[in-house]
Design an enzyme around this catalytic site. Structure first.
Site, PDB file in Angstrom:
ATOM      1  N   GLU A  52       0.832  -1.318  -0.227  1.00 35.22           N
ATOM      2  CA  GLU A  52       0.055   0.047   0.123  1.00 35.22           C
ATOM      3  C   GLU A  52       0.929   1.369  -0.132  1.00 35.22           C
ATOM      4  OE1 GLU A  52      -2.619  -3.382   2.018  1.00 35.22           O
ATOM      5  OE2 GLU A  52      -0.409  -2.385   2.014  1.00 35.22           O
ATOM      6  N   PHE A  60     -12.056  -8.133  14.656  1.00 34.84           N
ATOM      7  CA  PHE A  60     -10.841  -8.175  13.819  1.00 34.84           C
ATOM      8  C   PHE A  60     -10.478  -6.995  12.713  1.00 34.84           C
ATOM      9  CE2 PHE A  60      -9.154 -10.514   9.522  1.00 34.84           C
ATOM     10  CZ  PHE A  60      -7.634 -10.777  10.246  1.00 34.84           C
ATOM     11  N   GLN A  61      -9.098  -6.671  12.528  1.00 32.34           N
ATOM     12  CA  GLN A  61      -8.429  -5.745  12.149  1.00 32.34           C
ATOM     13  C   GLN A  61      -9.352  -4.238  12.471  1.00 32.34           C
ATOM     14  OE1 GLN A  61      -7.910  -7.044   8.031  1.00 32.34           O
ATOM     15  NE2 GLN A  61      -5.874  -7.532   8.353  1.00 32.34           N
ATOM     16  N   ARG A 116      22.378  20.876  -0.155  1.00 32.50           N
ATOM     17  CA  ARG A 116      23.188  20.004  -0.392  1.00 32.50           C
ATOM     18  C   ARG A 116      23.093  19.116  -1.750  1.00 32.50           C
ATOM     19  NH1 ARG A 116      23.753  14.951   3.938  1.00 32.50           N
ATOM     20  NH2 ARG A 116      25.168  13.645   2.847  1.00 32.50           N
ATOM     21  N   VAL A 175      15.446   9.022  -3.229  1.00 34.05           N
ATOM     22  CA  VAL A 175      16.250   9.867  -2.371  1.00 34.05           C
ATOM     23  C   VAL A 175      17.464   9.304  -1.872  1.00 34.05           C
ATOM     24  CG1 VAL A 175      15.843  10.730  -0.204  1.00 34.05           C
ATOM     25  CG2 VAL A 175      13.997  10.649  -1.734  1.00 34.05           C
ATOM     26  N   PHE A 228      24.395   8.913   1.416  1.00 34.35           N
ATOM     27  CA  PHE A 228      23.931  10.280   1.961  1.00 34.35           C
ATOM     28  C   PHE A 228      24.106  10.220   3.551  1.00 34.35           C
ATOM     29  CE2 PHE A 228      21.162  13.717   2.875  1.00 34.35           C
ATOM     30  CZ  PHE A 228      21.309  14.513   1.728  1.00 34.35           C
ATOM     31  N   ILE A 229      23.812   9.067   4.120  1.00 35.80           N
ATOM     32  CA  ILE A 229      23.903   8.952   5.469  1.00 35.80           C
ATOM     33  C   ILE A 229      25.400   8.751   5.789  1.00 35.80           C
ATOM     34  CG2 ILE A 229      23.002   8.040   7.881  1.00 35.80           C
ATOM     35  CD1 ILE A 229      21.143   9.512   6.086  1.00 35.80           C
ATOM     36  N   GLU A 245      27.046  11.850   6.076  1.00 37.21           N
ATOM     37  CA  GLU A 245      26.502  12.633   7.600  1.00 37.21           C
ATOM     38  C   GLU A 245      27.425  12.246   8.792  1.00 37.21           C
ATOM     39  OE1 GLU A 245      22.557  12.372   7.682  1.00 37.21           O
ATOM     40  OE2 GLU A 245      22.094  13.916   6.485  1.00 37.21           O
TER      41      GLU A 245
END
Length: 580
Positions: free
Chosen positions: A53, A115-116, A257, A386, A471-472, A475
Site C-alpha cells: 500500500e 478483527f482488524q 546539499r 532519495v 547520503f547517511i 553525514e
C-alpha cells in the site's frame, strides 16, 4: 422512477466525474464492496494492483506531481490503512492533491474490537486536510465529492474511511458531483508600487539574484527576460528544476546539499534576492543574513517566514514576473557578479563533462547520466529516488525541453522512484519514463517491479548500486562518527529483474553501460539497468574547500585530491577577474 445503484459504484462515478483515470491499491477484506465496484467500472476506471500500500500512496502522489491533478489510492482496514501513511505524507509535504479511500469493518461490528478494526481517523488527523468516516450509504458520494474539493483547495491529502457494508447498500442513482462547477481560483495580480519598489532594489544591487520555486512554473520566458534585463543569475529549488532550461547560461542550478557549485556560491554571495514561489527551509544556511529580500507568494503565511523581507508581494508568481518585466525599463549594463556567475556555470559544466566518458571501475555516475540524457526524449519523465541519487539527478540530468523531474522533495522518503515511475507511465503511456534509484531506495520497493511487469510498462529503471546508504554515510563522516548501519548487501538486481519478468542488465564498466542503454531503447517492457558504481561521496558543494587565498592551502589540496576537483575555480576568483 429513480434508478438504484450500489453506494460504492456511485462513489466511483464521482471519481470519474473529476477526471480520475487510475486508482492504486491492494485489496483487503474490508474493501470488498469497493473492489466489487471497481470490477463493475473496469472499463472507465483503471485499477492498478500494487504489492504494498505504501507504493500505491507514493504512486498517487507521483501521479499528482506529474499531472497536477488528483491522485487516488486505497488501503484496507488496519494494516492496509497504516501502510498508506508514508506516501500520504509525501503528498502532504510536497503539496499535491491526493485522495485516500480507506476500508473499515462493517458498521455492525465497529467499536466492538473486531478483527482488524481500529479507530482510523486519529491516525490520519495530521496528514489530511479532510478526514471523514462515511456514516450512511446515501451520503458516501457526497463525502467523496467534498473530499476531492478539499484536496484541490488545499493541495493536500483527503481521507475517506468506508465501512464495508455501506458500499454494497443500494441508493438512488441521482447524485450530481460538483466537478463541473470546479474551477481554478483567480490569481492575484501584484500591486504596482510593490513592483516598482522591487525593481528599484534589484537595479541598485551589485549582486542581484532570482531564486525560484514551484510557484514560478509557467513564467519561464519572463524569468529569463528579467534575468537578462537586471543582470541577475537564476537559482531554483530542486522541485523547480526544469522551469528554466538546464543549459541556459544564467541558470545556476540549486542551493543546498542537493545542489550545484554555482548555485551554492551564487546564493551565498548575493546581496539582493528576488525570492519567488518557494518556502525553501535552508535559507539561513545559503543566503547572507543582511541580503535584501523581495518575496513573492500567494500564501501570506510564507512572507518573511525564512528571511527578513524588504518588499513582500502577495500575488501570483506568473503575473508578478510579467509585471516586473513590463515595468523594469531598459536593461542595466552587465554587472561583474553576473559575468562571474556565467563563468562559474561554464567552469562547472566543463568539470562535469570531463568525467562523462570515464572508464573508472567501479564506475563514476557521470557516464550513467550522460547515457540517460542521450537516450531521453524531449518529453521524458524522470522519477528520482532519495539519497545521493537526488544530488546526482539534480546536477546531471539535462532538462531543456518539456521533460519533467520529480522526487520526494520535502518529506524525502526513500523508495519514491519505482512507485512514481509506475504512476507516470500509467498517466502518460506514450511518454518515456525513467526511475532512477540508489540501491537503498530501490530495495525498499523492489517488489513492485512486478507491478511494472503485470501492467506491461516499458519503464527504464536505473539502479546505482554502491552497497551503501551513501547520503547517511557522508553525514556520519561530517560528525566524525564511525560508519554504523550504512553498509548494504549487494545483489544482482539485473538477475532479480529477469526472474521477475523484466529485462535486466548488469553494468560494471563503460562498454557494458553503453550496450545496456542501446538495447534498452527497443524494450517493450520494464528494463532494469543495475550499474555497479564506486562508493564515492558526491562533491559536497555545501562545504567547498577550493580557495587557497581564503582557506587553509593544505585543506584545499586535500579536498581537491579527494573529490578530483582540479580545475574548479572559486567564485571569489571569478568575481575578481570580472571586476578587472
Amino acid at each position: 422512477m429513480v434508478e438504484k445503484i450500489n453506494a460504492a459504484d456511485a462513489m466511483l462515478k464521482v471519481l470519474e466525474d473529476w477526471g480520475v483515470k487510475n486508482i492504486y491499491g491492494l485489496p483487503g477484506g474490508s474493501f470488498d464492496s469497493t473492489m466489487n465496484a471497481l470490477h463493475n467500472r473496469r472499463n472507465t476506471l483503471h485499477f492498478v494492483q500494487v504489492r504494498h500500500e505504501e507504493v500505491g500512496a507514493l504512486a498517487a502522489s507521483g501521479e499528482a506531481k506529474v499531472t497536477g491533478k488528483l491522485g487516488v489510492t486505497f488501503g484496507s482496514a488496519g494494516p492496509g490503512a497504516v501502510h498508506l501513511l508514508n506516501g500520504l505524507y509525501d503528498a502532504k509535504y510536497d503539496h499535491v492533491p491526493v485522495l485516500a479511500l480507506v476500508g473499515q469493518v462493517p458498521t455492525a461490528t465497529m467499536n466492538t474490537d473486531y478483527f482488524q478494526e481500529m479507530n482510523e481517523n486519529p491516525m490520519f488527523a495530521d496528514v489530511a486536510v479532510y478526514n471523514r468516516t462515511a456514516t450512511t450509504a446515501a451520503g458516501l458520494p457526497h463525502v467523496v465529492d467534498e473530499a476531492i474539493r478539499q484536496a484541490y483547495k488545499h493541495n493536500g491529502v483527503a481521507v475517506v474511511t468506508i465501512p464495508k457494508d455501506l458500499g454494497w447498500t443500494e441508493i438512488d442513482d441521482n447524485f450530481v458531483s460538483t466537478a463541473a462547477a470546479a474551477t481554478t481560483s483567480d490569481t492575484v495580480a501584484p500591486a504596482t508600487e510593490k513592483i516598482d519598489a522591487a525593481i528599484a532594489l534589484l537595479k541598485a544591487a551589485e549582486k542581484p539574484l532570482i531564486y525560484i520555486g514551484q510557484g514560478a512554473r509557467g513564467a519561464t520566458d519572463d524569468i529569463i527576460t528579467l534575468s537578462e534585463k537586471l543582470s541577475a543569475p537564476i537559482v531554483s529549488t530542486v522541485p523547480a528544476k526544469g522551469i528554466v532550461p538546464d543549459d541556459y547560461k544564467a541558470y545556476m542550478g540549486s542551493a543546498g546539499r542537493v545542489a550545484s557549485k554555482p548555485g551554492v556560491e551564487t546564493s551565498r554571495a548575493a546581496d539582493t534576492v528576488l525570492f519567488v514561489g518557494t518556502d525553501f527551509p535552508f535559507t539561513a544556511y545559503f543566503f547572507a543574513p543582511d541580503a535584501k529580500f523581495i518575496q513573492v507568494d500567494t500564501d501570506s503565511a510564507k512572507l518573511g517566514k525564512r528571511h527578513a523581507v524588504e518588499v513582500s508581494i502577495l500575488a501570483d508568481a506568473v503575473k508578478t514576473f510579467r509585471a516586473l518585466v513590463e515595468r523594469s525599463g531598459d536593461a542595466v549594463p552587465e554587472k561583474p557578479f553576473y559575468k562571474a556567475a556565467l563563468a562559474n556555470k561554464i567552469n562547472w559544466r566543463k568539470w562535469i563533462d570531463s568525467f562523462e566518458e570515464s572508464d573508472q571501475t567501479p564506475m563514476r555516475v557521470e557516464p550513467v547520466f550522460k547515457q540517460i540524457n542521450d537516450m531521453a526524449e524531449p518529453d521524458a519523465i524522470f522519477q528520482v529516488d532519495v539519497g545521493n541519487v537526488t544530488i546526482d539527478g539534480m546536477r546531471f540530468l539535462r532538462m531543456n525541453h518539456q521533460e519533467q523531474f520529480t522526487t520526494s522533495a520535502w518529506y524525502a522518503t526513500m523508495g519514491y522512484g519505482i512507485p512514481a515511475a509506475i504512476a507516470a507511465k500509467e498517466a502518460f503511456p506514450n511518454r518515456q519514463v525513467f526511475s532512477i534509484s540508489g540501491d537503498g531506495g530501490w530495495t525498499m520497493v523492489v517488489q513492485d517491479l512486478l507491478t511494472q511487469v503485470k501492467e506491461h510498462l516499458p519503464i527504464i529503471n536505473v539502479v546505482l548500486s554502491n552497497q551503501s546508504l551513501g547520503f547517511i554515510e557522508a553525514e556520519q563522516d561530517d560528525t566524525k562518527q564511525p560508519h554504523s548501519g550504512v553498509d548494504l548487501l549487494d545483489a544482482d538486481w539485473a538477475g532479480v529483474a529477469e526472474d521477475m519478468g523484466a529485462t535486466g542488465y548488469k553494468v560494471t564498466n563503460l562498454a557494458e553501460l553503453k550496450m545496456a542503454f542501446e538495447q534498452a531503447k527497443t524494450a517493450t517492457g520494464p528494463v532494469v539497468i543495475d550499474v555497479k558504481i564506486a562508493n564515492e561521496r558526491p562533491l559536497p558543494v555545501e562545504q567547498l574547500v577550493l580557495d587557497p587565498e581564503t582557506q587553509d592551502p593544505a585543506a584545499v589540496k586535500a579536498f581537491v585530491e579527494e573529490y578530483q576537483a582540479q580545475g574548479l575555480i572559486p567564485l571569489r576568483q571569478l568575481l575578481a577577474d570580472a571586476e578587472k
